[in-house]
Design an enzyme around this catalytic site. Structure first.
Site, PDB file in Angstrom:
ATOM      1  N   GLU A  97      34.287  45.334  20.526  1.00 55.69           N
ATOM      2  CA  GLU A  97      33.228  44.403  20.897  1.00 55.69           C
ATOM      3  C   GLU A  97      32.649  44.719  22.274  1.00 55.69           C
ATOM      4  O   GLU A  97      33.363  45.129  23.184  1.00 55.69           O
ATOM      5  CB  GLU A  97      33.783  42.975  20.879  1.00 55.69           C
ATOM      6  CG  GLU A  97      34.436  42.667  19.543  1.00 55.69           C
ATOM      7  CD  GLU A  97      34.764  41.193  19.337  1.00 55.69           C
ATOM      8  OE1 GLU A  97      35.049  40.832  18.189  1.00 55.69           O
ATOM      9  OE2 GLU A  97      34.725  40.402  20.287  1.00 55.69           O
ATOM     10  N   CYS A 110      29.921  43.583  29.284  1.00 57.94           N
ATOM     11  CA  CYS A 110      31.372  43.705  29.235  1.00 57.94           C
ATOM     12  C   CYS A 110      31.701  44.769  28.174  1.00 57.94           C
ATOM     13  O   CYS A 110      31.405  44.594  26.997  1.00 57.94           O
ATOM     14  CB  CYS A 110      31.948  42.346  28.873  1.00 57.94           C
ATOM     15  SG  CYS A 110      33.723  42.310  28.902  1.00 57.94           S
ATOM     16  N   CYS A 117      44.997  47.025  22.273  1.00 58.11           N
ATOM     17  CA  CYS A 117      45.552  47.270  23.609  1.00 58.11           C
ATOM     18  C   CYS A 117      47.064  47.294  23.517  1.00 58.11           C
ATOM     19  O   CYS A 117      47.661  46.538  22.762  1.00 58.11           O
ATOM     20  CB  CYS A 117      45.112  46.169  24.573  1.00 58.11           C
ATOM     21  SG  CYS A 117      45.594  46.487  26.289  1.00 58.11           S
ATOM     22  N   CYS A 121      49.675  41.461  27.099  1.00 63.64           N
ATOM     23  CA  CYS A 121      49.683  40.313  28.009  1.00 63.64           C
ATOM     24  C   CYS A 121      49.754  39.049  27.146  1.00 63.64           C
ATOM     25  O   CYS A 121      49.067  38.949  26.128  1.00 63.64           O
ATOM     26  CB  CYS A 121      48.433  40.318  28.889  1.00 63.64           C
ATOM     27  SG  CYS A 121      48.339  41.787  29.939  1.00 63.64           S
ATOM     28  N   CYS A 124      46.441  37.035  26.008  1.00 65.01           N
ATOM     29  CA  CYS A 124      45.235  37.783  25.622  1.00 65.01           C
ATOM     30  C   CYS A 124      45.248  38.082  24.125  1.00 65.01           C
ATOM     31  O   CYS A 124      46.218  38.639  23.609  1.00 65.01           O
ATOM     32  CB  CYS A 124      45.151  39.084  26.417  1.00 65.01           C
ATOM     33  SG  CYS A 124      43.735  40.101  25.960  1.00 65.01           S
ATOM     34  N   GLY A 171      40.934  46.506  25.543  1.00 58.42           N
ATOM     35  CA  GLY A 171      41.643  47.702  25.983  1.00 58.42           C
ATOM     36  C   GLY A 171      41.966  47.739  27.464  1.00 58.42           C
ATOM     37  O   GLY A 171      41.480  46.923  28.244  1.00 58.42           O
ATOM     38  N   GLU A 172      42.798  48.695  27.819  1.00 60.27           N
ATOM     39  CA  GLU A 172      43.174  48.919  29.221  1.00 60.27           C
ATOM     40  C   GLU A 172      42.515  50.231  29.662  1.00 60.27           C
ATOM     41  O   GLU A 172      42.966  51.315  29.280  1.00 60.27           O
ATOM     42  CB  GLU A 172      44.703  48.983  29.329  1.00 60.27           C
ATOM     43  CG  GLU A 172      45.223  49.503  30.653  1.00 60.27           C
ATOM     44  CD  GLU A 172      44.629  48.836  31.895  1.00 60.27           C
ATOM     45  OE1 GLU A 172      44.613  47.599  31.975  1.00 60.27           O
ATOM     46  OE2 GLU A 172      44.165  49.579  32.783  1.00 60.27           O
ATOM     47  N   SER A 203      38.416  47.335  35.370  1.00 61.01           N
ATOM     48  CA  SER A 203      39.426  46.290  35.507  1.00 61.01           C
ATOM     49  C   SER A 203      40.747  46.775  34.915  1.00 61.01           C
ATOM     50  O   SER A 203      40.772  47.334  33.820  1.00 61.01           O
ATOM     51  CB  SER A 203      38.948  45.041  34.759  1.00 61.01           C
ATOM     52  OG  SER A 203      39.914  44.022  34.829  1.00 61.01           O
ATOM     53  N   SER A 225      43.917  42.477  37.301  1.00 61.44           N
ATOM     54  CA  SER A 225      44.251  41.238  36.602  1.00 61.44           C
ATOM     55  C   SER A 225      45.605  40.786  37.106  1.00 61.44           C
ATOM     56  O   SER A 225      46.633  41.212  36.597  1.00 61.44           O
ATOM     57  CB  SER A 225      44.292  41.516  35.097  1.00 61.44           C
ATOM     58  OG  SER A 225      42.989  41.808  34.661  1.00 61.44           O
ATOM     59  N   LEU A 226      45.589  39.928  38.109  1.00 61.22           N
ATOM     60  CA  LEU A 226      46.850  39.546  38.756  1.00 61.22           C
ATOM     61  C   LEU A 226      47.521  38.385  38.003  1.00 61.22           C
ATOM     62  O   LEU A 226      48.658  38.493  37.565  1.00 61.22           O
ATOM     63  CB  LEU A 226      46.574  39.183  40.223  1.00 61.22           C
ATOM     64  CG  LEU A 226      47.808  39.049  41.104  1.00 61.22           C
ATOM     65  CD1 LEU A 226      48.552  40.362  41.240  1.00 61.22           C
ATOM     66  CD2 LEU A 226      47.423  38.518  42.486  1.00 61.22           C
ATOM     67  N   HIS A 227      46.844  37.265  37.913  1.00 65.79           N
ATOM     68  CA  HIS A 227      47.257  36.109  37.095  1.00 65.79           C
ATOM     69  C   HIS A 227      48.512  35.374  37.533  1.00 65.79           C
ATOM     70  O   HIS A 227      48.841  34.331  36.961  1.00 65.79           O
ATOM     71  CB  HIS A 227      47.433  36.494  35.615  1.00 65.79           C
ATOM     72  CG  HIS A 227      46.272  37.218  35.042  1.00 65.79           C
ATOM     73  ND1 HIS A 227      44.973  36.791  35.193  1.00 65.79           N
ATOM     74  CD2 HIS A 227      46.195  38.369  34.327  1.00 65.79           C
ATOM     75  CE1 HIS A 227      44.157  37.635  34.595  1.00 65.79           C
ATOM     76  NE2 HIS A 227      44.869  38.604  34.070  1.00 65.79           N
ATOM     77  N   ASN A 303      40.881  30.926  28.073  1.00 67.25           N
ATOM     78  CA  ASN A 303      40.140  30.692  26.834  1.00 67.25           C
ATOM     79  C   ASN A 303      41.103  30.728  25.653  1.00 67.25           C
ATOM     80  O   ASN A 303      41.687  31.775  25.379  1.00 67.25           O
ATOM     81  CB  ASN A 303      39.065  31.763  26.628  1.00 67.25           C
ATOM     82  CG  ASN A 303      37.955  31.629  27.632  1.00 67.25           C
ATOM     83  OD1 ASN A 303      37.383  30.559  27.810  1.00 67.25           O
ATOM     84  ND2 ASN A 303      37.645  32.710  28.331  1.00 67.25           N
ATOM     85  N   CYS A 346      36.193  35.823  27.618  1.00 68.72           N
ATOM     86  CA  CYS A 346      37.311  36.686  28.049  1.00 68.72           C
ATOM     87  C   CYS A 346      38.537  36.418  27.202  1.00 68.72           C
ATOM     88  O   CYS A 346      38.923  35.272  27.012  1.00 68.72           O
ATOM     89  CB  CYS A 346      37.757  36.356  29.470  1.00 68.72           C
ATOM     90  SG  CYS A 346      36.526  36.526  30.692  1.00 68.72           S
TER      91      CYS A 346
HETATM   92  N1  SAH Z   1      42.952  45.443  30.390  1.00 64.41           N
HETATM   93  C1  SAH Z   1      42.046  45.182  31.455  1.00 64.41           C
HETATM   94  C2  SAH Z   1      40.656  44.780  31.032  1.00 64.41           C
HETATM   95  C3  SAH Z   1      40.473  43.778  29.892  1.00 64.41           C
HETATM   96  S1  SAH Z   1      40.753  42.045  30.090  1.00 64.41           S
HETATM   97  C4  SAH Z   1      42.631  44.139  32.379  1.00 64.41           C
HETATM   98  O1  SAH Z   1      43.673  43.573  32.046  1.00 64.41           O
HETATM   99  O2  SAH Z   1      42.090  43.928  33.440  1.00 64.41           O
HETATM  100  C5  SAH Z   1      39.519  41.321  31.055  1.00 64.41           C
HETATM  101  C6  SAH Z   1      40.028  40.051  31.791  1.00 64.41           C
HETATM  102  O3  SAH Z   1      40.136  38.896  30.912  1.00 64.41           O
HETATM  103  C7  SAH Z   1      41.417  40.272  32.337  1.00 64.41           C
HETATM  104  O4  SAH Z   1      41.509  39.763  33.644  1.00 64.41           O
HETATM  105  C8  SAH Z   1      42.248  39.490  31.362  1.00 64.41           C
HETATM  106  O5  SAH Z   1      43.490  39.192  31.893  1.00 64.41           O
HETATM  107  C9  SAH Z   1      41.387  38.290  31.090  1.00 64.41           C
HETATM  108  N2  SAH Z   1      41.799  37.542  29.901  1.00 64.41           N
HETATM  109  C10 SAH Z   1      42.467  38.006  28.833  1.00 64.41           C
HETATM  110  N3  SAH Z   1      42.689  37.013  27.943  1.00 64.41           N
HETATM  111  C11 SAH Z   1      42.154  35.908  28.446  1.00 64.41           C
HETATM  112  C12 SAH Z   1      42.037  34.569  27.954  1.00 64.41           C
HETATM  113  N4  SAH Z   1      42.518  34.208  26.777  1.00 64.41           N
HETATM  114  N5  SAH Z   1      41.392  33.687  28.739  1.00 64.41           N
HETATM  115  C13 SAH Z   1      40.861  34.055  29.925  1.00 64.41           C
HETATM  116  N6  SAH Z   1      40.946  35.296  30.428  1.00 64.41           N
HETATM  117  C14 SAH Z   1      41.584  36.218  29.699  1.00 64.41           C
END
Ligand code: SAH
Length: 372
Positions: A97, A110, A117, A121, A124, A171-172, A203, A225-227, A303, A346
């Site tokens: 997508e 995007c 992937c 995570c 995701c 993807g990463e 990213s 993507s720290l989180h 999301n 996202c």
């Molecule tokens: N793999 C890469 C790029 C793809 S994800 C990365 O991890 O950075 C793009 C962003 O969306 C990342 O920060 C990811 O953690 C975030 N993301 C993934 N799932 C999500 C969700 N369900 N809700 C909100 N953000 C999310």
């Protein structure tokens, strides 16, 4: 596709350096690279025969040795808020997508880098599919070309176009660095799409060896993507943290930013998940962790997607989290959810991964090991 056709190179993914090397090898003048690239990326030529200012001999050679194929658009979806999503068929037959998000003064695309992937995570939906395959350079740059061409068709006065690219689709990117780097180079090259290096962002979930490779190779913008503000929680949300913990990740990012100079910062993405990483203590820890680190923080309210146990936080909770960081002097934005009605937000990008046999734990491990 015949075997011969499959072996043909797809010139859509050729960088300026690739073109110059090819032309030199053929005994042709390197400046033809400028003409050819303008045909491909500015005028969206689909065939070498269109390139009327190139000699017939050269056109025929290119036609024999390669192709100029954009990936096929399987479907285009338009949200009520103007967000546009393309389902794109990859060489593997699976769908990925690409999402265009229009805003008042800019338009962000995007872009996906892989089918599925490997990183898994926990929050995701792409990760839940497992890994299928890498996209080729032509399939990555093809997503931008498709978006640019379609937007020019839909908005002929060009008031809606792609001004920013984020490699935040499926993807990463840093586990497919050999295909991502040339694509990103084409996005930033004036003979490609001419987007400023500050507006093209790769990213990563934290693939440290990949970031090390970026140093001295590119000056693209970087997001991580720290989180989570500590390793214990991050191990749970972003499992690659067990291999490359937060301290190592921030350290290599600081080196990357320092190397770029020009007051460049790293974007720190933080998906805010209700009751998981949104407590005042998490904000305090994050603030302490990022002290002196050259960054901007982007909060993404989680999301939801089918099957997830996580919940989206209230906007009040997200704002409170933001305020705490702002009070400590950080620049913090909150990403608004767009394209909800077409599942374009996202973490909701799932495409359609055909080969499910590769979704096993073992395969994930192999992909991560091989790539780093
Ligand atoms: N793999 C890469 C790029 C793809 S994800 C990365 O991890 O950075 C793009 C962003 O969306 C990342 O920060 C990811 O953690 C975030 N993301 C993934 N799932 C999500 C969700 N369900 N809700 C909100 N953000 C999310």
């Amino acid at each position: 596709m015949t075997e011969a056709a499959r072996q043909k190179v797809n010139y859509l993914g050729y960088t300026q350096a690739d073109w110059r090397a090819l032309l030199e090898g053929l005994g042709e003048k390197p400046f033809h690279a400028n003409q050819i690239m303008k045909w491909i990326h500015h005028r969206f030529a689909g065939d070498f025969s269109e390139m009327t200012d190139i000699s017939k001999g050269l056109r025929e050679h290119l036609d024999h040795t390669g192709e100029l194929n954009e990936p096929e658009v399987f479907k285009e979806l338009v949200s009520t808020d103007g967000t546009r999503k393309w389902l794109i068929k990859s060489a593997s037959g699976s769908l990925v997508e690409t999402v265009f998000i229009p805003e008042d003064s800019r338009g962000t695309l995007c872009v996906s880098s892989q089918v599925g992937c490997a990183l898994d995570c926990s929050f995701c939906s792409t990760g839940k599919q497992g890994f299928n395959s890498n996209l080729h350079t032509s399939e990555i740059i093809g997503q931008l070309r498709i978006a640019m061409r379609r937007l020019a068709e839909v908005y002929p006065d060009r008031n809606r176009t792609v001004t920013n690219v984020v490699m935040m689709g499926m993807g990463e990117p840093l586990l497919n660095i050999d295909n991502v780097l040339p694509a990103v180079e084409l996005m930033m090259d004036d003979l490609g799409y001419g987007i400023s290096k500050r507006k093209v962002t790769v990213s990563t979930a934290g693939v440290v060896p990949g970031i090390e490779k970026l140093i001295d190779t590119t000056d693209v913008s970087l997001a991580i993507s720290l989180h989570a503000p500590n390793d214990e929680l991050r191990n749970e949300l972003v499992p690659i943290n067990k291999k490359y913990p937060i301290a190592r990740l921030l350290d290599v990012c600081a080196t990357y930013a320092r190397n770029l100079g020009e007051k460049r910062t790293i974007t720190v993405e933080y998906t805010v998940i209700d009751g998981v990483n949104d407590a005042p203590e998490h904000a305090r820890q994050l603030s302490r962790l990022l002290q002196g680190f050259p960054c901007k923080i982007n909060l993404i309210p989680f999301n939801p997607f089918p099957g997830t146990g996580y919940k989206r936080p209230s906007m009040t909770a997200v704002r409170a989290f933001q305020d705490r960081l702002v009070r400590d002097g950080y620049s913090v934005t909150v990403r608004t959810t767009r394209g909800d009605d077409i599942n374009a937000a996202c973490g909701q990008l799932v495409g359609q991964v055909a080969d499910k046999t590769r979704r096993q734990e073992k395969y994930r491990k192999i992909q991560v090991e091989q790539a780093v």
